[in-house]
Enzyme design. Structure first.
Site, PDB file in Angstrom:
ATOM      1  N   CYS A 103       0.805  -1.227   0.000  1.00  0.00           N
ATOM      2  CA  CYS A 103       0.000   0.000   0.000  1.00  0.00           C
ATOM      3  C   CYS A 103       0.831   1.267   0.000  1.00  0.00           C
ATOM      4  O   CYS A 103       0.423   2.276  -0.531  1.00  0.00           O
ATOM      5  CB  CYS A 103      -0.987   0.019   1.149  1.00  0.00           C
ATOM      6  SG  CYS A 103      -0.252   0.155   2.793  1.00  0.00           S
ATOM      7  N   LEU A 104       1.968   1.245   0.627  1.00  0.00           N
ATOM      8  CA  LEU A 104       2.758   2.454   0.767  1.00  0.00           C
ATOM      9  C   LEU A 104       4.201   2.109   0.384  1.00  0.00           C
ATOM     10  O   LEU A 104       4.940   2.866  -0.034  1.00  0.00           O
ATOM     11  CB  LEU A 104       2.665   2.948   2.225  1.00  0.00           C
ATOM     12  CG  LEU A 104       3.198   4.327   2.525  1.00  0.00           C
ATOM     13  CD1 LEU A 104       2.371   5.414   1.863  1.00  0.00           C
ATOM     14  CD2 LEU A 104       3.198   4.555   4.042  1.00  0.00           C
TER      15      LEU A 104
END
Lengths: 104, 413
Positions: A103-104
């Site tokens: 996600c990041l």
């Protein structure tokens, strides 16, 4: 859209060199990418690559190392010997499927 | 009487139950199966080891979290039979369902890493993904006077993928306040190829680790732990030493998923990523950490999924087909220490982008930028969780991710 030429064929790639469209891949392209990344492909490699392509198509996401070992029967240690450092990422690069998601 | 059965009374299961409770036709009953008498606010576990919360603030009696119409069954699940459409409870009672929602979450599996639970566990190796574990770690941090503190992500997926980083940012603050920061060597050891893998996040936030003197070991997949030498070994025989290890172990789904033969290699339930339907099982859906959906395992995801799934369940009850409405939306506050946090908002198709959330310009929260307001947002969220989110009240943010307020990336040609 950036592009790269592998085995004489132009393919669309993302900023990290992963194929954007898995359908553009051919075995020759796979060979060329592997060569560029310093991996010599053996039958064991191909077993993993074909599984990764099939599984990505079926699941909509590229398989991580555990999924690869469970499905192919290749042990984790061997998988790391075949695809050093990050099999999830390296397999995806050579197999022409997206990088495993985070996600990041 | 028709039955909706929800397995798991965590964030996702509770929101679905409460939202349905208000709208389900009278001839339907709603049952939630969960063996635990208390509901745990998991985001608080990050703060507990640093003394910021105590456990009372993170727990609520589960009975108080449901609308009256919801019937809570305090049992575990032994097995589910999707052909007979029934759930076998741990007390051997069988419950039939017309619609089933699997919301049984994810659990840590330190047992899956060789040596992790052996000699040294709870002495110099800890986890903070359970309440008991977080409390043990709190004691260890209080006694820690210096050395190498390693945070190790064993394998993906994990719940709250940013938590390992947040832990290190908070540790940087904690040891600074104790006046011993120079004696502590903070390091993240991760199987990913960076602390930040998405390009825009990397560009905006890459400086944080250097700034806070947190070192990084990437593409490290932990194969085993040797407690005697206090070392982690990777599958390709690299090793890294620790004095204190904070492990984020491999995660799996609940054990009944494996017993029922409906999970993947880590017992996560395969779902259609947009309708949340479980393939090959009529009338069965799954949401939250229990699924294999290619988005983060996070409370916000469970919340947005619950909103979509509630509507889909009502459509099915109404004789219609479910719609592919869930877009992978997640948003997460990321604590960066010293009273600041950042916020990320993304979905299946759009990486975290800078901007303001939820309103353009006004915000009040900044995306991909540190601010004190974001930190207060994270703290205030606990109240919102108990009083707004869990009861299934509408939240003032759209279910699907919106591009409003976001700075679009430059098109690269």
């Amino acid at each position: 859209m950036p592009s790269q030429i592998y085995a004489g064929i132009t393919v669309d790639v993302d900023h990290e060199g992963f194929l954007v469209d898995a359908k553009q891949w051919t075995e020759e392209i796979g060979e060329a990418i592997a060569q560029k990344l310093g991996v010599s492909l053996t039958p064991a490699h191909w077993k993993v690559l074909f599984f990764a392509r099939k599984d990505t198509e079926a699941q909509g996401q590229s398989p991580g190392p555990r999924r690869i070992t469970t499905a192919t029967g290749i042990q984790m240690k061997e998988l790391y010997a075949l695809f050093p450092k990050g099999p999830g990422k390296l397999v995806a690069q050579i197999a022409g499927v997206p990088k495993p998601k985070s996600c990041l | 009487m028709k039955n909706i059965v929800i397995i798991g009374g965590g964030t996702g299961g509770t929101i679905v139950a409460n939202r349905l409770a208000r709208r389900l036709p009278k001839e339907w009953s709603i049952k939630v199966i969960d063996p635990n008498v208390e509901h745990l606010y998991q985001p608080g576990l990050l703060f507990l080891p640093f003394g910021a919360y105590d456990e009372k603030q993170l727990l609520r009696p589960r009975a108080q979290t449901f609308e009256d119409r919801v019937e809570w069954i305090q049992e575990g699940v032994s097995e589910i039979d999707t052909n007979r459409k029934s759930v076998l409870l741990s007390n051997q009672e069988e419950i039939e369902y017309d619609l089933l929602v699997i919301a049984s979450g994810a659990r840590i599996r330190p047992d899956l890493t060789e040596g992790l639970l052996d000699e040294g566990w709870l002495k110099d190796r800890f986890e903070f993904y359970t309440l008991a574990g977080a409390k043990e770690l709190r004691g260890a941090l209080e006694k820690f006077e210096g050395g190498r503190l390693l945070v190790n992500v064993v394998e993906m997926p994990i719940k709250c993928p940013v938590a390992p980083l947040e832990f290190l940012f908070l540790a940087d603050e904690y040891f600074t306040r104790r006046g011993i920061r120079e004696k502590v060597d903070l390091r993240l050891v991760t199987p990913l190829d960076g602390a930040f893998t998405k390009p825009i996040a990397k560009e905006r936030l890459g400086h944080l680790l250097e700034q806070k003197k947190i070192s990084l070991e990437t593409e490290f997949s932990t194969a085993r732990v040797d407690g005697a030498s206090k070392k982690l070994f990777s599958w390709d025989e690299r090793s890294v030493e620790y004095d204190l290890l904070v492990s984020i172990p491999t995660h799996s789904g609940d054990s009944f998923v494996e017993r029922s033969g409906i999970g993947n290699e880590l017992s996560f339930v395969p779902v259609d990523p947009r309708t949340l339907a479980v393939r090959g099982a009529e009338g069965v859906f799954a949401l939250g950490d229990a699924t294999d959906a290619p988005t983060s395992k996070a409370g916000s995801v469970a919340h947005f999924q619950a909103e979509c799934l509630t509507e889909n369940l009502l459509r099915i009850i109404d004789g219609k087909s479910p719609e592919a409405t869930f877009d992978g939306h997640a948003n997460c506050f990321v604590e960066t220490g010293f009273g600041k946090a950042l916020l990320i908002d993304f979905n299946y198709d759009v990486e975290p982008l800078p901007g303001h959330y939820p309103l353009p310009g006004v915000g009040p929260f900044t995306l991909l930028g540190e601010s004190r307001r974001n930190h207060f947002g994270k703290l205030a969220f606990r109240w919102i969780y108990w009083n707004g989110l869990l009861p299934g009240r509408p939240m003032p943010v759209p279910t699907q991710m919106s591009m409003r307020g976001k700075q679009r990336p430059q098109a690269s040609m």
